[in-house]
Enzyme design. Structure first.
Site, PDB file in Angstrom:
ATOM      1  N   ASP A   1     -50.268 -10.483 -53.293  1.00 53.45           N
ATOM      2  CA  ASP A   1     -49.695 -11.641 -52.601  1.00 53.45           C
ATOM      3  C   ASP A   1     -50.651 -12.826 -52.829  1.00 53.45           C
ATOM      4  OD1 ASP A   1     -49.017 -13.578 -50.683  1.00 53.45           O
ATOM      5  OD2 ASP A   1     -48.304 -12.088 -49.252  1.00 53.45           O
TER       6      ASP A   1
ATOM      7  N   ARG B   1     -25.262 -14.668 -57.944  1.00 51.93           N
ATOM      8  CA  ARG B   1     -26.232 -13.657 -57.487  1.00 51.93           C
ATOM      9  C   ARG B   1     -27.006 -13.125 -58.685  1.00 51.93           C
ATOM     10  NH1 ARG B   1     -24.638  -8.765 -57.164  1.00 51.93           N
ATOM     11  NH2 ARG B   1     -22.669  -9.211 -56.148  1.00 51.93           N
TER      12      ARG B   1
ATOM     13  N   TYR C   1     -50.472  -9.512 -44.506  1.00 56.69           N
ATOM     14  CA  TYR C   1     -49.620 -10.428 -43.735  1.00 56.69           C
ATOM     15  C   TYR C   1     -48.768  -9.647 -42.723  1.00 56.69           C
ATOM     16  CZ  TYR C   1     -45.805 -13.642 -42.719  1.00 56.69           C
ATOM     17  OH  TYR C   1     -44.878 -14.408 -42.083  1.00 56.69           O
TER      18      TYR C   1
ATOM     19  N   LYS D   1     -44.985 -21.758 -48.277  1.00 56.23           N
ATOM     20  CA  LYS D   1     -46.288 -22.313 -47.919  1.00 56.23           C
ATOM     21  C   LYS D   1     -46.708 -23.384 -48.942  1.00 56.23           C
ATOM     22  CE  LYS D   1     -45.744 -19.168 -44.827  1.00 56.23           C
ATOM     23  NZ  LYS D   1     -46.312 -17.817 -44.911  1.00 56.23           N
TER      24      LYS D   1
END
Ligand code: PLP
Length: 418
Positions: free
Chosen positions: A211, A87, A139, A236
């Site tokens: 973004d 982690r 978004y 994407k």
């Protein structure tokens, strides 16, 4: 569009990290005591192929190994190894994090379980009582996070039309802490003047976030324009094959990197090693995919313009697009997402029913073309009136152009329209 992607090699890598995000292919000189020769500036195309981790320094393997381990043996507990628990850090994820930091020209990179994991982690840099100015056509998932989760933590939000700097300025409050941009935005590809917003934000000591999913660092590097944190849905274009869900973040400074690292570790929003590897696998072909798809998109835009049955076309590459000039000044390309209005919901449904090549789906940025219907997909949560105000009409389709032959795509769209 010229593909002038050359930028200076970044030197902002965290000096404390073993896998420093330096521009050199360390593997070639690993273990050697010879002084390193200066490395000439490299273009983004080259950086996409040659990066720390593109060759495994231990074995010379042509890709970084998948370190499928949650923990790491400590030989000497007084001198813990670089990685102690996945982690907090994993060598495969680290290679990806250094890779995106170099590509965006930032100090530190971070990989997350999804784009929303990256975005939500970054928003938690804010505290209760603080205010953030956000682009109104953000978004849908980010909109949901802000309006149904962060609002409960007393983080205040103002949505503004960021194509208009005056609206951004007017939203300033005494407790404003950050500005959040998305350009081009979804689905009508509105353009924000990145430099103008960041210059203004700096005057007011505001954190700026952007973004960059639609452009990727291949076409747009916001850190070079003054942005503090760049965010990605790597699901994407960066991943590019509709087979991995991932998010990335890059900070301009080491200090911000430290803060984001603390949150990434504290929240545990990390990307696993297999997905980290798969994402790097996809990213290596980013330049080839983006430039091919962009050429096809320009051709499709040209073809759509010749048709009398198309009510509107949204593509920043068109000189008629209201944001064309600003976009051209801050990016080296226009990408491969294009939206167009076929006149009515009925007609849109006809096209969605009849197309044979694009998959009809949410998402974008893949090898296969993807046709989406924003009113019922990405923007379903938005009321019909708000949708109408933002140009998301019932006839609007959004096409993410893939790598198929463009004339085949046009023939397919033509039969679906007629
Ligand atoms: C898809 C998308 C996101 C969310 O990313 P996930 O990987 O789906 O969590 C954020 N921003 C933009 C612009 C997107 O297209």
């Amino acid at each position: 569009m010229s593909e002038n992607n050359s930028n200076q090699p970044t030197t902002g890598a965290d000096p404390g990290a073993t896998n420093s995000a330096s521009d050199s292919t360390v593997s070639a000189t690993a273990g050697s005591t010879a002084p390193k020769r200066p490395i000439p500036p490299r273009s983004l195309e080259t950086k996409l192929i040659h990066f720390n981790g593109s060759v495994d320094p231990t074995t010379g393997a042509s890709s970084v190994p998948i370190y499928q381990a949650s923990t790491f043996h400590q030989d000497d507990i007084l001198n813990p190894p670089q990685h102690d628990y996945s982690r907090s850090g994993n060598p495969t994820r680290q290679a990806l994090e250094d890779y995106i930091a170099v590509l965006e020209g930032g100090a530190r990179g971070f990989a997350f379980a999804s784009g929303m994991a990256a975005i939500s982690t970054a928003f938690l840099l804010l505290s209760a009582g603080e205010h953030v100015i956000v682009t109104e056509d953000v978004y849908g998932g980010t909109y949901r996070l802000l309006t149904t989760v962060l609002n409960r933590l007393n983080i205040e939000i103002s949505f503004v039309d960021m194509t208009d700097l005056a609206q951004v300025k007017a939203a300033l409050r005494p407790n404003t802490r950050a500005v959040y941009m998305e350009t081009p935005s979804n689905p009508t590809l509105k353009i924000t003047d990145i430099h103008a917003v960041t210059e203004w934000a700096k005057e007011h000591h505001l954190l700026t976030m952007l973004d960059n999913t639609f452009m990727t660092p291949y076409y747009q590097r916001p850190i070079e324009l003054g942005v503090d944190i760049v965010l990605h849905s790597a699901t994407k274009f960066l991943g590019g094959h509709s087979d991995v869900l991932a998010g990335l973040a890059v900070t301009r400074t080491l200090e911000l990197g430290k803060q984001l690292k603390h949150l990434q570790n504290g929240l545990g929003t990390v990307l696993g090693p297999q997905d980290s590897w798969l994402l790097m696998r996809g990213m290596k072909t980013l330049a080839a995919r983006m430039s091919h798809s962009e050429k096809s998109t320009a051709r499709i835009a040209e073809w759509l313009q010749t048709r009398s049955d198309i009510e509107a076309i949204y593509y920043p590459g068109l000189s008629t697009h209201p944001g064309h000039e600003i976009h051209t000044s801050q990016s080296t390309g226009y990408g491969s997402v294009i939206s167009f209005d076929v006149g009515s919901g009925e007609r849109a449904k006809q096209v969605l029913d009849r197309v044979q090549l694009p998959i009809v789906a949410v998402s974008l940025g893949a090898v296969e073309s993807i046709l989406s219907y924003p009113p019922t997909m990405s923007h379903a949560a938005m009321g019909a009136t708000v949708r109408a105000e933002r140009g998301i009409t019932d006839g609007l389709l959004r096409l993410s152009v893939g790598l198929e032959d463009v004339e085949d795509l046009i023939a397919d769209l033509e039969q679906a329209l007629d």
